[in-house]
Design an enzyme around this catalytic site. Structure first.
Site, PDB file in Angstrom:
ATOM      1  N   CYS A  65       0.804  -1.228   0.000  1.00 15.89           N
ATOM      2  CA  CYS A  65       0.000   0.000   0.000  1.00 15.89           C
ATOM      3  C   CYS A  65       0.838   1.280   0.000  1.00 15.89           C
ATOM      4  O   CYS A  65       0.358   2.329  -0.421  1.00 15.89           O
ATOM      5  CB  CYS A  65      -0.922   0.022   1.218  1.00 15.89           C
ATOM      6  SG  CYS A  65      -1.714  -1.547   1.563  1.00 15.89           S
ATOM      7  N   HIS A 112      -3.252   7.789   6.375  1.00 15.93           N
ATOM      8  CA  HIS A 112      -3.398   6.548   5.607  1.00 15.93           C
ATOM      9  C   HIS A 112      -4.883   6.176   5.582  1.00 15.93           C
ATOM     10  O   HIS A 112      -5.423   5.875   4.524  1.00 15.93           O
ATOM     11  CB  HIS A 112      -2.551   5.455   6.246  1.00 15.93           C
ATOM     12  CG  HIS A 112      -2.465   4.206   5.433  1.00 15.93           C
ATOM     13  ND1 HIS A 112      -1.983   4.190   4.147  1.00 15.93           N
ATOM     14  CD2 HIS A 112      -2.804   2.905   5.729  1.00 15.93           C
ATOM     15  CE1 HIS A 112      -2.027   2.954   3.678  1.00 15.93           C
ATOM     16  NE2 HIS A 112      -2.520   2.155   4.621  1.00 15.93           N
ATOM     17  N   HIS A 115      -9.475   2.772  -1.532  1.00 17.31           N
ATOM     18  CA  HIS A 115      -8.067   2.446  -1.271  1.00 17.31           C
ATOM     19  C   HIS A 115      -7.466   1.929  -2.575  1.00 17.31           C
ATOM     20  O   HIS A 115      -7.712   0.793  -2.979  1.00 17.31           O
ATOM     21  CB  HIS A 115      -7.991   1.379  -0.175  1.00 17.31           C
ATOM     22  CG  HIS A 115      -6.592   1.098   0.301  1.00 17.31           C
ATOM     23  ND1 HIS A 115      -5.470   1.635  -0.298  1.00 17.31           N
ATOM     24  CD2 HIS A 115      -6.131   0.311   1.320  1.00 17.31           C
ATOM     25  CE1 HIS A 115      -4.390   1.207   0.326  1.00 17.31           C
ATOM     26  NE2 HIS A 115      -4.765   0.400   1.321  1.00 17.31           N
TER      27      HIS A 115
END
Length: 625
Positions: free
Chosen positions: A206, A338, A378
């Site tokens: 990520c 995040h 995401h």
């Protein structure tokens, strides 16, 4: 008003390579400060920066069902496996709708080659190109330069385009293999543009794209490259629901730091940034979106689990970045988190933030926090750069968009006793005396964490002298196809309407010196914005005068045109005001006949700067097997 058009029967015009600027770098800027001078995105419901910003301002979520055309394409593929699919098998998510579209003609590829190319390569090529143009750079200016390319990509999807090609029994050639290798994602543009800097792929899950940005900044500081393109990309070819993947939201809503948050929602997208040391960007009069003043990277090491987040490691990477920046953390007024919307991840991230700030201050609720993932999902390896784009747009507009899908704070997070507060409404970004400063975090499932600190860019630019009322301007517009040419004319008209105070001379300088010049061409000589706007509207309606070279220019004809253009440009560069009018008319005629124009010389000693202008509007050809 004079407007000239021409269809020239050759694809590219070779122009003289401008000499490098040997002047001193901009003063009063640290060698460690990196400017963001160009940007481009292709995100769910946002094909460009303007659309993304509007979506953020109005709190729009891009979450939707899997697109119909993409479902049909995957359904046809799975028939090769004798597997029957239904639409209900696919997750809701934040999807791109046209991953099958590509302007292969623009990049000199055949339709067959494009059909065999992974959509990741195609999307990244177009986005990188638009990013370069947004920064005022073109093939003419960057070819042969030490420009690096750093791509963040989470390379874990087993359902790749190459697998579809194999299962459909497509004959594999060397070119087919090259068109589907992840390792070539970065180097493909280097090959196309003859770039000599590093080209590398970074995969830390990520956090991949923010880590790519960190490594690019290090490369610029170490002089591995002069400029750097940084990209992040994520495409989920077959987003089928799987049982037991506990981080996914059952409600199909990504709600960072909200008490109802039940997991993340996946997304797709491509993001690209063009970076350059700030002192050189100032020297070269580049357009600067924001400044990266520091970044840091670390690893969780041994913790609860290899993929579990670690508050201490997250704290340390933030502290490290702040120490490198040499700032008082109380200067940070916003943090792009995040923020994946998972119960465990959000709580641990907030704990790391609290610990980091409390090393320096006991102030409460002085720093806003939010996450763009609530809007676009995401997007895995590309998510870090998406957050950077949100920050730079917020700094430019001095407004912080609200984090959507937030109704009640997570009961495990004590916001009232924390240094941060959740930005749950559109908020003016007030300055506390200095330049607005912000941070962004990206934490990888791999345990690799990254944090960067950004600051707004502001400098006292010299005021351009008011041009004489009769002073002319010369705008050049070109494209490789009639469709793209018409779209570009329309885009310039929209630019003038949306930016009534635009610097016309800088616009013309950027359009000339910051773009390659192609087969379809228009040149406009004008004195007032209204005059240009009317001519652009007439042009896309086909009402303007047209000229035709009746075939390819012979080399001696081209050389003669170029010599005459050089003479006229030299003459015009020594004139001011209305004296330039006839020279501009003559230059525009030669330009439309195929002459190479030395735009840099034309604007020598003029108070011009690079602007963010319309980028190339690619044609949308379906490319699929």
């Amino acid at each position: 008003m004079n407007s000239l058009f021409e269809l020239i029967d050759f694809d590219d015009i070779e122009t003289k390579k401008p000499e490098a600027d040997k002047s001193a770098p901009g003063e009063n800027h640290s060698a460690d400060e990196i400017a963001i001078i160009g940007a481009a995105v292709k995100l769910p419901r946002a094909d460009n920066l303007r659309e993304l910003w509007n979506n953020l301002l109005f709190g729009i979520s891009a979450c939707s069902d899997f697109p119909d055309q993409r479902y049909r394409d995957i359904e046809n593929w799975f028939k090769c496996r004798n597997i029957r699919l239904t639409p209900q098998m696919f997750k809701k998510g934040n999807y791109l709708t046209d991953i099958d579209k590509f302007d292969y003609d623009f990049f000199g590829l055949s339709a067959d080659d494009a059909n065999m190319m992974d959509p990741l390569h195609r999307l990244l090529l177009e986005t990188f190109w638009n990013c370069l143009e947004d920064g005022g750079y073109c093939m003419q200016k960057v070819s042969g330069t030490c420009t690096g390319i750093y791509v963040g990509f989470n390379n874990d999807d087993i359902e790749r385009y190459s697998r579809m090609l194999q299962e459909k029994r497509v004959r594999f050639t060397m070119a087919t293999m090259e068109n589907n290798l992840s390792s070539i994602l970065a180097s493909r543009l280097s090959y196309l543009l003859n770039l000599k800097g590093p080209a590398m792929l970074i995969d830390t899950a990520c956090s991949s794209s923010l880590c790519a940005l960190h490594i690019a900044c290090q490369g610029l500081k170490n002089e591995d490259c002069e400029m750097a393109l940084v990209g992040g990309i994520n495409i989920g070819m077959v987003p089928i629901k799987y049982e037991g993947f506990r981080v996914e939201s059952e409600s199909d809503t990504l709600s960072p730091f909200d008490d109802s948050a039940d997991g993340t929602v996946w997304g797709e997208g491509v993001v690209s940034l063009l970076l350059k040391p700030l002192r050189y960007a100032v020297r070269d009069r580049d357009h600067v979106y924001a400044v990266i003043i520091s970044s840091a990277i670390n690893q969780d090491g041994m913790s609860v689990g290899i993929s579990a987040p670690n508050a201490v490691a997250q704290r340390n990477v933030m502290v490290n970045a702040w120490e490198k920046a040499g700032i008082n953390p109380e200067e940070i007024s916003y943090m792009e988190a995040h923020g994946t919307g998972t119960k465990l991840g959000d709580v641990i991230e907030m704990e790391g933030i609290r610990q980091a700030f409390e090393r320096y201050t006991d102030r409460k609720q002085f720093c806003g926090i939010g996450s763009v993932k609530a809007n676009i999902g995401h997007i895995e390896g590309a998510s870090g750069l998406a957050g950077v784009v949100k920050l730079m747009l917020s700094l430019q507009n001095r407004v912080i968009p609200k984090t959507i899908a937030f109704n009640r704070p997570n009961h495990s997070i004590a916001f009232e006793d924390s240094p941060v507060f959740l930005v749950d409404r559109l908020t003016p970004w007030e300055s506390t005396g200095g330049r607005r400063t912000c941070g962004i975090s990206s934490f990888g499932l791999s345990g690799t964490n990254c944090h960067a600190v950004l600051r707004e860019f502001s400098k006292d630019a010299p005021v351009s002298p008011e041009p004489a009322e009769s002073a002319p301007y010369l705008l050049a517009v070109s494209a490789k196809s009639a469709y793209s040419f018409q779209q570009l004319l329309r885009a310039y008209a929209e630019l003038l309407v949306e930016n009534p105070a635009i610097d016309l001379e800088s616009m013309c300088y950027t359009a000339g010196y910051g773009r390659d010049h192609h087969r379809y061409r228009a040149a406009f000589v004008f004195t007032q914005k209204r005059e240009l706007l009317d001519a652009l509207k007439s042009a896309w309606n086909g009402d303007a005068a047209r000229f035709d070279t009746n075939g390819l220019l012979r080399s001696e004809e081209k050389e003669a045109l170029d010599r005459e253009a050089d003479r006229l440009v030299l003459d015009a560069s020594q004139k001011r005001g209305g004296e330039c009018h006839q020279s501009y008319l003559d230059i525009s005629r030669l330009y439309c006949r195929g002459a190479a124009v030395n735009w840099k010389l034309l604007y020598k000693n003029r108070a011009v700067k690079t602007l963010s202008l319309p980028v190339y509007p690619f044609e949308r050809h379906r490319c699929w097997i």
